[in-house]
Design an enzyme around this catalytic site. Structure first.
Site, PDB file in Angstrom:
ATOM      1  CG  ASN A  24      44.500  45.470  68.918  1.00 26.63           C
ATOM      2  OD1 ASN A  24      45.552  45.748  69.501  1.00 26.63           O
ATOM      3  ND2 ASN A  24      43.330  45.421  69.539  1.00 26.63           N
ATOM      4  CB  VAL A  33      39.134  35.383  69.213  1.00 25.57           C
ATOM      5  CG1 VAL A  33      40.195  36.041  68.371  1.00 25.57           C
ATOM      6  CG2 VAL A  33      39.618  34.062  69.771  1.00 25.57           C
ATOM      7  CG  ASP A  34      42.929  40.598  71.547  1.00 28.70           C
ATOM      8  OD1 ASP A  34      43.596  39.992  72.400  1.00 28.70           O
ATOM      9  OD2 ASP A  34      43.255  41.704  71.070  1.00 28.70           O
TER      10      ASP A  34
HETATM   11  P1  ADP Z   1      39.679  40.109  63.821  1.00 29.12           P
HETATM   12  O1  ADP Z   1      39.879  41.466  64.443  1.00 29.12           O
HETATM   13  O2  ADP Z   1      41.003  39.468  63.407  1.00 29.12           O
HETATM   14  O3  ADP Z   1      38.647  40.091  62.756  1.00 29.12           O
HETATM   15  P2  ADP Z   1      37.795  38.894  65.744  1.00 29.12           P
HETATM   16  O4  ADP Z   1      38.111  38.452  67.127  1.00 29.12           O
HETATM   17  O5  ADP Z   1      36.847  40.027  65.575  1.00 29.12           O
HETATM   18  O6  ADP Z   1      39.229  39.194  65.065  1.00 29.12           O
HETATM   19  O7  ADP Z   1      37.253  37.675  64.893  1.00 29.12           O
HETATM   20  C1  ADP Z   1      38.058  36.619  64.461  1.00 29.12           C
HETATM   21  C2  ADP Z   1      37.253  35.321  64.499  1.00 29.12           C
HETATM   22  O8  ADP Z   1      37.261  34.798  65.830  1.00 29.12           O
HETATM   23  C3  ADP Z   1      35.790  35.477  64.095  1.00 29.12           C
HETATM   24  O9  ADP Z   1      35.493  34.476  63.126  1.00 29.12           O
HETATM   25  C4  ADP Z   1      35.041  35.216  65.402  1.00 29.12           C
HETATM   26  O10 ADP Z   1      33.797  34.562  65.166  1.00 29.12           O
HETATM   27  C5  ADP Z   1      35.979  34.286  66.117  1.00 29.12           C
HETATM   28  N1  ADP Z   1      35.838  34.185  67.590  1.00 29.12           N
HETATM   29  C6  ADP Z   1      35.298  35.062  68.456  1.00 29.12           C
HETATM   30  N2  ADP Z   1      35.380  34.583  69.717  1.00 29.12           N
HETATM   31  C7  ADP Z   1      35.998  33.376  69.644  1.00 29.12           C
HETATM   32  C8  ADP Z   1      36.368  32.362  70.603  1.00 29.12           C
HETATM   33  N3  ADP Z   1      36.146  32.505  71.913  1.00 29.12           N
HETATM   34  N4  ADP Z   1      36.984  31.226  70.140  1.00 29.12           N
HETATM   35  C9  ADP Z   1      37.237  31.080  68.826  1.00 29.12           C
HETATM   36  N5  ADP Z   1      36.916  31.977  67.881  1.00 29.12           N
HETATM   37  C10 ADP Z   1      36.299  33.116  68.286  1.00 29.12           C
END
Ligand code: ADP
Length: 170
Positions: A24, A33-34
């Site tokens: 963000n 994922v963050d």
């Molecule tokens: P944003 O705020 O950009 O939407 P999110 O983290 O909420 O970011 O989601 C982005 C994508 O990352 C989603 O499709 C989610 O399923 C995926 N995601 C979550 N955890 C992981 C991980 N450990 N490795 C890869 N992808 C992930």
């Protein structure tokens, strides 16, 4: 070997030159994922991120990877989906393109992307995948680096969407 690869699983475990973080604007961590990237990298990643003073939507910044098995983390900020009428598609394309430019400028050969904006930012997954694939294909056709781009999908819905779209040639 194909320059575009598909992998389903946890991006924090990938041994590539750089993984991309769907961050963000604060770059100070979050959920999804963050959160997973910061948890695995350890607190020194947050220390380095603090010095960057945030990141605008569609832009990208690079840091070290600390305890992650990759070499670098490229932090980019995808757009929040507000219905598609305020430039979300172009901002998402910018996030992919600016991440790829950073990888190229650091002579990185391998990079992995999560599905930026398709989690809590609610960008429709099929639209996001089309933009991601189109932007990556265009960049690779004009640049020798990175050599390989891996789309790291996490959920089955994104896996199916990417499998279908990647079957069709550019
Ligand atoms: P944003 O705020 O950009 O939407 P999110 O983290 O909420 O970011 O989601 C982005 C994508 O990352 C989603 O499709 C989610 O399923 C995926 N995601 C979550 N955890 C992981 C991980 N450990 N490795 C890869 N992808 C992930």
């Amino acid at each position: 070997m194909e320059r575009i690869q598909l992998f389903q699983g946890d991006i924090t475990q990938m041994h590539v030159d750089a993984i991309v973080n769907a961050a963000n604007k604060s770059l100070l961590g979050g959920g999804g994922v963050d959160g997973a990237i910061h948890r695995t990298a350890g607190p020194r990643l947050l220390e380095e991120c603090r010095k960057l003073k945030g990141c605008e939507t569609g832009e990208a910044k690079i840091t070290g990877a600390y305890k992650l098995p990759c070499r670098f983390v490229i932090h980019t900020v995808g757009p929040v989906w507000y219905g598609g009428e305020i430039g979300e598609a172009e901002l998402l394309a910018n996030a992919y393109r600016n991440s790829l430019k950073l990888a190229r400028d650091h002579q990185l050969k391998t990079i992995a992307f999560p599905n930026i904006s398709t989690g809590v930012y609610h960008f429709p997954k099929d639209k996001a995948a089309q933009i991601a694939i189109r932007t990556v294909r265009e960049f690779l056709s004009n640049n020798a680096l990175p050599e390989t781009v891996t789309f790291c999908v996490y959920d089955d819905e994104n896996r199916t969407i990417y499998q279908d779209l990647l079957k069709h040639e550019a």
